[in-house]
Design an enzyme around this catalytic site. Sequence first.
Site, PDB file in Angstrom:
ATOM      1  N   CYS A  38      -0.114  26.978  -6.850  1.00  0.00           N
ATOM      2  CA  CYS A  38       0.297  25.859  -5.995  1.00  0.00           C
ATOM      3  C   CYS A  38       1.222  24.924  -6.777  1.00  0.00           C
ATOM      4  O   CYS A  38       1.504  25.155  -7.943  1.00  0.00           O
ATOM      5  CB  CYS A  38      -0.932  25.069  -5.547  1.00  0.00           C
ATOM      6  SG  CYS A  38      -2.294  26.111  -4.990  1.00  0.00           S
TER       7      CYS A  38
HETATM    8  N1  GLN Z   1      -7.101  29.156  -6.507  1.00  0.00           N
HETATM    9  C1  GLN Z   1      -6.704  28.064  -5.677  1.00  0.00           C
HETATM   10  C2  GLN Z   1      -6.595  28.474  -4.214  1.00  0.00           C
HETATM   11  O1  GLN Z   1      -6.782  29.585  -3.860  1.00  0.00           O
HETATM   12  C3  GLN Z   1      -5.402  27.463  -6.141  1.00  0.00           C
HETATM   13  C4  GLN Z   1      -4.264  28.385  -5.848  1.00  0.00           C
HETATM   14  C5  GLN Z   1      -3.007  28.078  -6.554  1.00  0.00           C
HETATM   15  O2  GLN Z   1      -2.905  27.301  -7.507  1.00  0.00           O
HETATM   16  N2  GLN Z   1      -2.024  28.761  -6.110  1.00  0.00           N
HETATM   17  O3  GLN Z   1      -6.287  27.650  -3.409  1.00  0.00           O
END
Ligand code: GLN
Length: 251
Positions: free
Chosen positions: A2
């Site tokens: 993210c």
């Molecule tokens: N693991 C977390 C989620 O699935 C954060 C994902 C991310 O950083 N892309 O939302």
Amino acid sequence: MCRHLAYLGAPTTLHDLLHAPAQSLLVQSYAPRRQKHGLVNADGYGVGWYHPGRARPVRYRRATPMWADASFAEVAQVVSAACVLAAVRSATPGFPVDESCAQPFTCDGWLFSHNGRIEGFAGVEEDLRREAEPAVPDARAPVDSALLFGMAVRLWRRGRPLAGALAHVAARASALAPGRYNLLATDGLRLAATACGDSLYVLRTGEAVVTASEPFDGDARWRQVPDGSLVTADAHGAVIRPIEEVACTDP
Ligand code: GLN
């Protein structure tokens, strides 16, 4: 992975912070530039901010892409805040695209976001759960990040400083399971962030401090945070220290 950011400083509209800049979080939701894993962040988003006279932050989330939410973009033009934490999500495989998994998570006066993943989550879930505050709704969301939030809340509720708790959670989780642990949190007065597996930047201007996964504009004052570091920031400035040092020494 993210993208997330936190802002502390002179009141700004959510539009000016999240939508207007050339490489805003909105743009990062479909065209991130420094993201090491994943191409777009289309699996939801969230914004948390503090409103004068209200102890708990306001938190808005959607399971849809940020670019698809024209109504929020309109509201954002007239909402101002001096402290904001926002994130766009690229769901880790195995976890649902659901509003409950969109960050920031919140509890009491805190906002929290995790950019990353816990490798082999199923194998360590029970260990992590034992160290997480059990009855916090956001800590029970069906996603790996929720347990990291639960661990942080438990430490905060026991009096551990905002940043010391983040350092501890990143260090503890890294010791239990390989993964990427870029954590970001605020209590409305301070920001704390770890660079642990993905990009992180800090911007200090005369009137604000920002920590973000990547710069949202071309300001020459953006500084990259070395991997393995913890950023703490308040009205007086920002300090960068090794995560391990803080995890071991802070009370
Ligand atoms: N693991 C977390 C989620 O699935 C954060 C994902 C991310 O950083 N892309 O939302």
